[in-house]
Scaffold this motif. Structure first.
Motif, PDB file in Angstrom:
ATOM      1  N   ARG A   1      89.669 -26.215 131.344  1.00 28.61           N
ATOM      2  CA  ARG A   1      89.782 -24.832 131.796  1.00 28.61           C
ATOM      3  C   ARG A   1      90.737 -24.045 130.903  1.00 28.61           C
ATOM      4  N   SER A   2      91.840 -24.682 130.525  1.00 30.78           N
ATOM      5  CA  SER A   2      92.796 -24.023 129.622  1.00 30.78           C
ATOM      6  C   SER A   2      92.122 -23.663 128.326  1.00 30.78           C
ATOM      7  N   ALA A   3      91.274 -24.603 127.840  1.00 31.07           N
ATOM      8  CA  ALA A   3      90.582 -24.339 126.581  1.00 31.07           C
ATOM      9  C   ALA A   3      89.683 -23.127 126.731  1.00 31.07           C
ATOM     10  N   LYS A   4      88.959 -23.130 127.883  1.00 33.09           N
ATOM     11  CA  LYS A   4      88.069 -21.990 128.125  1.00 33.09           C
ATOM     12  C   LYS A   4      88.872 -20.691 128.176  1.00 33.09           C
ATOM     13  N   LEU A   5      89.978 -20.786 128.919  1.00 34.01           N
ATOM     14  CA  LEU A   5      90.849 -19.610 129.037  1.00 34.01           C
ATOM     15  C   LEU A   5      91.310 -19.149 127.669  1.00 34.01           C
ATOM     16  N   ALA A   6      91.720 -20.141 126.882  1.00 36.47           N
ATOM     17  CA  ALA A   6      92.216 -19.821 125.544  1.00 36.47           C
ATOM     18  C   ALA A   6      91.139 -19.115 124.749  1.00 36.47           C
ATOM     19  N   GLN A   7      89.908 -19.617 124.938  1.00 30.74           N
ATOM     20  CA  GLN A   7      88.806 -19.024 124.199  1.00 30.74           C
ATOM     21  C   GLN A   7      88.595 -17.569 124.629  1.00 30.74           C
ATOM     22  N   SER A   8      88.545 -17.391 125.973  1.00 30.98           N
ATOM     23  CA  SER A   8      88.325 -16.012 126.433  1.00 30.98           C
ATOM     24  C   SER A   8      89.515 -15.140 126.071  1.00 30.98           C
ATOM     25  N   LEU A   9      90.685 -15.784 126.054  1.00 31.19           N
ATOM     26  CA  LEU A   9      91.878 -15.049 125.644  1.00 31.19           C
ATOM     27  C   LEU A   9      91.732 -14.572 124.207  1.00 31.19           C
ATOM     28  N   GLN A  10      91.185 -15.498 123.409  1.00 28.73           N
ATOM     29  CA  GLN A  10      90.962 -15.173 122.007  1.00 28.73           C
ATOM     30  C   GLN A  10      90.051 -13.943 121.901  1.00 28.73           C
ATOM     31  N   ILE A  11      88.961 -14.006 122.725  1.00 28.50           N
ATOM     32  CA  ILE A  11      88.013 -12.893 122.693  1.00 28.50           C
ATOM     33  C   ILE A  11      88.692 -11.605 123.131  1.00 28.50           C
TER      34      ILE A  11
ATOM     35  N   GLU B   1      91.748 -11.024 123.151  1.00 32.31           N
ATOM     36  CA  GLU B   1      92.780 -10.654 122.176  1.00 32.31           C
ATOM     37  C   GLU B   1      92.163  -9.835 121.048  1.00 32.31           C
ATOM     38  N   ASN B   2      90.978 -10.306 120.633  1.00 38.82           N
ATOM     39  CA  ASN B   2      90.274  -9.565 119.585  1.00 38.82           C
ATOM     40  C   ASN B   2      89.950  -8.154 120.060  1.00 38.82           C
ATOM     41  N   GLU B   3      89.458  -8.125 121.314  1.00 36.02           N
ATOM     42  CA  GLU B   3      89.122  -6.808 121.860  1.00 36.02           C
ATOM     43  C   GLU B   3      90.361  -5.943 121.950  1.00 36.02           C
ATOM     44  N   LEU B   4      91.439  -6.604 122.399  1.00 34.11           N
ATOM     45  CA  LEU B   4      92.703  -5.889 122.535  1.00 34.11           C
ATOM     46  C   LEU B   4      93.124  -5.322 121.179  1.00 34.11           C
ATOM     47  N   ARG B   5      92.977  -6.195 120.147  1.00 35.28           N
ATOM     48  CA  ARG B   5      93.388  -5.752 118.825  1.00 35.28           C
ATOM     49  C   ARG B   5      92.553  -4.547 118.396  1.00 35.28           C
ATOM     50  N   ARG B   6      91.242  -4.667 118.692  1.00 38.69           N
ATOM     51  CA  ARG B   6      90.367  -3.559 118.306  1.00 38.69           C
ATOM     52  C   ARG B   6      90.745  -2.286 119.067  1.00 38.69           C
ATOM     53  N   SER B   7      90.996  -2.466 120.366  1.00 38.99           N
ATOM     54  CA  SER B   7      91.324  -1.276 121.158  1.00 38.99           C
ATOM     55  C   SER B   7      92.680  -0.727 120.729  1.00 38.99           C
ATOM     56  N   GLU B   8      93.571  -1.664 120.322  1.00 36.96           N
ATOM     57  CA  GLU B   8      94.856  -1.201 119.783  1.00 36.96           C
ATOM     58  C   GLU B   8      94.643  -0.378 118.528  1.00 36.96           C
ATOM     59  N   GLN B   9      93.721  -0.886 117.698  1.00 43.55           N
ATOM     60  CA  GLN B   9      93.433  -0.161 116.461  1.00 43.55           C
ATOM     61  C   GLN B   9      92.886   1.228 116.769  1.00 43.55           C
ATOM     62  N   ARG B  10      91.962   1.221 117.755  1.00 43.00           N
ATOM     63  CA  ARG B  10      91.384   2.521 118.126  1.00 43.00           C
ATOM     64  C   ARG B  10      92.477   3.453 118.626  1.00 43.00           C
ATOM     65  N   MET B  11      93.325   2.891 119.498  1.00 41.96           N
ATOM     66  CA  MET B  11      94.425   3.671 120.074  1.00 41.96           C
ATOM     67  C   MET B  11      95.330   4.219 118.991  1.00 41.96           C
ATOM     68  N   GLU B  12      95.619   3.335 118.018  1.00 42.40           N
ATOM     69  CA  GLU B  12      96.525   3.744 116.959  1.00 42.40           C
ATOM     70  C   GLU B  12      95.911   4.862 116.138  1.00 42.40           C
ATOM     71  N   LEU B  13      94.590   4.702 115.913  1.00 42.13           N
ATOM     72  CA  LEU B  13      93.880   5.720 115.151  1.00 42.13           C
ATOM     73  C   LEU B  13      93.964   7.055 115.891  1.00 42.13           C
TER      74      LEU B  13
END
Lengths: 617, 209
Positions: free
Chosen positions: A233-243, A245-257
């Motif tokens: 389950r942790s692995a799954k969580l980590a995976q979704s976290l990764q996803i 996180e990517n989304e977060l990074r993208r949304s951060e980028q959008r926000m920053e823009l």
């Protein structure tokens, strides 16, 4: 081929591998104690496994005696570790747990104090037994220790503990809880099998190798399964976290823009540690270096000295429980330029209502402020211009208004001179004359004072005042002019109106404008009945309303929409500013100004003003 | 109020000015009567009072110029002195054209006002005397018989008794009697006096009958 020599070490190594794996997991995540207890259980089982092998292969009586005594130690650790493992999932009664442990500890003590070990008071012989595959193994035979029953009792106690824990979990009803309930039941079952078999062998009811370690295997697998379930389950969580996180990074980028495009500066002030994190844009806005560490005082230092203390005061006051901080202040940039910033932020508190942090944005509003200031200046200039214009129109009337007291003074003074030079005693008359002169002088001074007030280009001062007094003041000023033009004023001033918050002079100006307009509208008519202006004040239930009504020709339909526009005029001499300014002034008072044509001819101008505190006088 | 003593009437809606001007005029020895509106003046003033009127222009309802018109329409002989706060030229021209004797602006100097009032009162007195005389003459003239008026018109046109007798178709002696009667009734002693009197009565140029 001696298969026991192969199978037992294999079992031991696989158990140790499992133990090692979970030990590593625990080592990485110390709070996951279940892994540790699992490892302890597994290692203990491995020990038992080793002891079993040695006993089965032993030919020395002493060796068997020694091992059967010492096997109680790993058994104790297994018991304790399993109990701790179960407790890790927040279940199992604590008193049961203690009881199990105490029983086991008692068993260990009796193991070392009575007989040769807990099983046997005395081992009389070692018997070689043939088993599957042509193997022969050693089995101890002797007199049973009467205390050996303590082992099965503690075993049963552990079972009770486990089943109780399972029932508790089962009643919780969630999927996870029920799964664990099943798993704990399984553990209990396999425990029963493994320990039961060992007891039966010792008692001599069956002839087989010790299978405790093998029987423990399922227990371990079940325990491990539950733990690995968490790992998966942790692995799954980590995976979704990764996803995410990517989304977060993208949304951060959008926000920053977006923030860069909007020139917004984002910041977060950690109040507890007095540390402010902010975006590069925010640093640019406040004129702070990219590398510099920022705290609250550092930000205050950038502010204009007039804004510094008020801002500090506002923020420290707000931290007492308000959720938002909004403000505007000036920042002095390193090149001494002034920048206006607007700030909007949210204050976060912990559950003790202590402020934790403020997250906010700052935006450069210098241009808007400049425009506001320019607008204000323009408005002031216009207001002043309109005052002067109105005054120009009034000057004749004012001259007359001043002429009256002056005329009275002169005539009075010259009368007094004559009385004094005549032979008769006219002292009483002279006394009256002097009193009248004083009164007239005051009257003249009054007019000049009023005039000065209207002309003065002073700052706007909102104060609670009674509209009726403003109306009367203005009427005093225009009285002569109205008379001169043959216009009569009827005023119907309601005594039941609340105070309004207004600037006296500005309000006078509005009234002056409306009255002079009304006067212009009626002074050309020949009919005396139509040369009238009606001024009416009343409380409408929501606001104080002032109406200036004339009996002139009214407003043309086409003009009606334009009369409040700047530079729109129907008069030959007009500038078209009067009504535009009136509307600006009334707007600034949060009131409304509008015009209507009367049913019986002429036009009415109305304006409303909200009451001061909404109370009735 | 005795109509024979000159009285200065003052009309102004500003009470303090009204009081002050009245006081000034009293200090100069005039009788004064004060009115705070044109209507009050029309209601209360005795038209036969000798004197003059000091009148403000800007007043509510009926203003000074309107009052002047009303008085003119009533054949009033009361001389009017305007006293105004802001007099302009068109206003003063209009006032003077309508027969005002003076147009003064406030604040007014006492001597200006007093001399204007004195002039006005004198004028009023003279007009009044003239009028009295004329009335007397008219009364005398009214006593003449139609025949005597006929004779009078011929006499003042410079005709001899004989010519008159011829034109009227009566004897010269009768003409002489008529002539003596009318001279006696009109209280004149010579034809020259008769001509002057006729001129004042306004019957010189027009035929009498």
């Amino acid at each position: 081929m001696n298969w026991i020599n192969i199978v037992w070490p294999m079992i031991a190594s696989s158990i140790l591998t499992l133990a090692l794996l979970h030990l590593i997991v625990w080592f990485k995540q110390k709070q996951q104690r279940a892994h540790l207890f699992f490892s302890i259980t597994a290692i203990s089982v491995a020990f038992i496994n080793g002891m079993e092998l040695i006993v089965m292969r032993s030919v020395s009586l002493n060796e068997v005696v020694f091992l059967l005594r010492w096997v109680q130690v790993p058994l104790l650790t297994i018991w304790v570790a399993i109990i701790c493992y179960v407790r890790c999932f927040n279940t199992g009664r604590l008193w049961l747990a203690y009881m199990v442990c105490i029983l086991r500890v008692c068993a260990l003590i009796l193991d070392f104090t009575t007989g040769q070990n807990l099983f046997f008071s005395e081992i009389t012989s070692l018997k070689q037994v043939a088993i599957l595959g042509g193997e022969t193994i050693t089995i101890a035979q002797g007199v049973l220790n009467p205390w050996y029953i303590l082992g099965p009792v503690s075993m049963l106690a552990l079972l009770v503990f486990m089943i109780d824990a399972s029932i508790t979990l089962w009643h919780q009803g969630t999927d996870t809880a029920r799964r664990r309930a099943v798993i704990f039941s399984c553990i209990a079952f396999f425990l029963l099998v493994s320990v039961g078999q060992a007891v039966l062998v010792n008692v001599g009811l069956i002839h087989s190798p010790y299978l405790a370690s093998i029987s423990f295997m399922p227990t371990l697998f079940v325990m491990s399964h539950e733990l690995s379930y968490d790992v998966i389950r942790s692995a799954k969580l980590a995976q979704s976290l990764q996803i995410s996180e990517n989304e977060l990074r993208r949304s951060e980028q959008r926000m920053e823009l977006a923030m860069t495009a909007a020139e917004l500066g984002l910041w977060e002030w950690d109040i507890v540690h007095d540390h402010i994190w902010c975006t590069d844009q925010a640093r640019v806005l406040y004129g702070i270096n990219k590398t510099e560490r920022i705290d609250f005082e550092r930000v205050l230092k950038t502010l204009h000295h007039e804004d510094c203390e008020p801002t500090r005061l506002t923020i420290t006051t707000l931290l007492a429980g308000c959720d938002n901080y909004e403000g505007e202040y000036r920042v002095i940039l390193p090149d001494n330029q002034i920048r206006w910033l607007a700030v909007r932020s949210r204050i976060e508190y912990n559950h003790h209502q202590q402020p934790l942090r403020i997250i906010g944005v700052s935006i450069d509003i210098t241009k808007r402020k400049q425009a506001d200031l320019d607008m204000q200046k323009q408005r002031n200039a216009l207001t002043h211009l309109s005052r002067v214009t109105v005054l120009g129109e009034l000057s004749g009337a004012l001259a007359h208004e001043l002429n009256q007291p002056l005329a009275a003074i002169l005539s009075n003074a010259q009368a007094a001179q004559r009385f004094l030079t005549s032979e008769n005693n006219h002292l009483d008359e002279v006394h009256d004359i002097l009193q009248d002169i004083v009164d007239e002088d005051k009257r003249a001074a009054d007019i000049i004072q009023r005039l000065r007030l209207i002309l003065k280009n002073a700052d706007i001062q909102f104060r609670p005042l009674n509209v009726n007094y403003v109306v009367l003041d203005v009427l005093k000023l225009v009285n002569s002019d109205l008379k001169h033009r043959g216009v009569t004023v009827n005023s119907d001033l309601s005594s039941d109106i609340p105070l309004v918050t207004a600037d006296n002079v500005l309000l006078q100006q509005v009234l002056l404008n409306l009255i002079m307009n009304a006067c212009d509208a009626v002074s050309d008519t020949d009919c005396i009945e139509h040369r009238q202006i009606h001024i009416h004040t009343q409380w409408t239930g929501t606001a104080t309303q002032v109406a200036v009504k004339d009996y002139g020709t009214g407003i043309k339909k086409d003009d009606m929409e334009h009369i409040f526009e700047r530079f729109f005029t129907t008069k030959a001499q007009g500038m078209g500013l009067g009504l535009a300014i009136c509307r600006t002034i009334i707007d600034a008072h949060k009131g409304q100004l509008w015009a209507e044509n009367n049913n019986g001819g002429g036009a009415s101008f109305y304006f409303t003003l909200p009451s001061y505190y909404g109370e009735t006088t | 109020m005795n109509a024979s003593i000159p009285t200065v009437s003052i009309v102004d809606d500003d009470i303090s000015v009204l009081k002050a001007v009245a006081r000034l005029l009293r200090s100069a020895g005039f009788n004064t009567a004060i009115f705070s509106s044109a209507q009050q003046f029309l209601d209360e003033h005795n038209p036969n009072t000798l004197g003059c009127l000091v009148l403000d222009v800007a007043m509510p309802k009926i203003n000074g110029l309107e009052l002047q018109q009303i008085l003119t329409a009533q054949n009033s002989e009361l001389p009017i002195i305007f006293l105004t706060g802001h007099g302009d030229i068109p206003m003063s021209v209009r006032a003077i054209k309508q027969g005002a004797v003076d147009f003064l602006t406030k604040p007014v100097n006492d001597s200006d006002l007093i001399s204007a009032i004195q002039n006005a009162i004198e004028t009023n007195q003279m007009t009044r005397q003239e009028r009295t005389k004329l009335n007397e003459l008219q009364q005398r003239f009214a006593m003449l018989t139609p025949r005597e008026r006929e004779v009078l018109s011929h006499v003042i046109s410079g005709k001899k008794n004989k010519q008159i007798a011829l034109e009227l178709g009566i004897v010269e002696k009768t003409i002489k009697v008529h002539r003596a009667h009318l001279m006696e009734k009109l209280q004149v002693k010579s034809v020259a006096e008769l001509v002057m009197l006729s001129e004042r009565l306004g019957i010189l140029s027009s035929p009498l009958v």
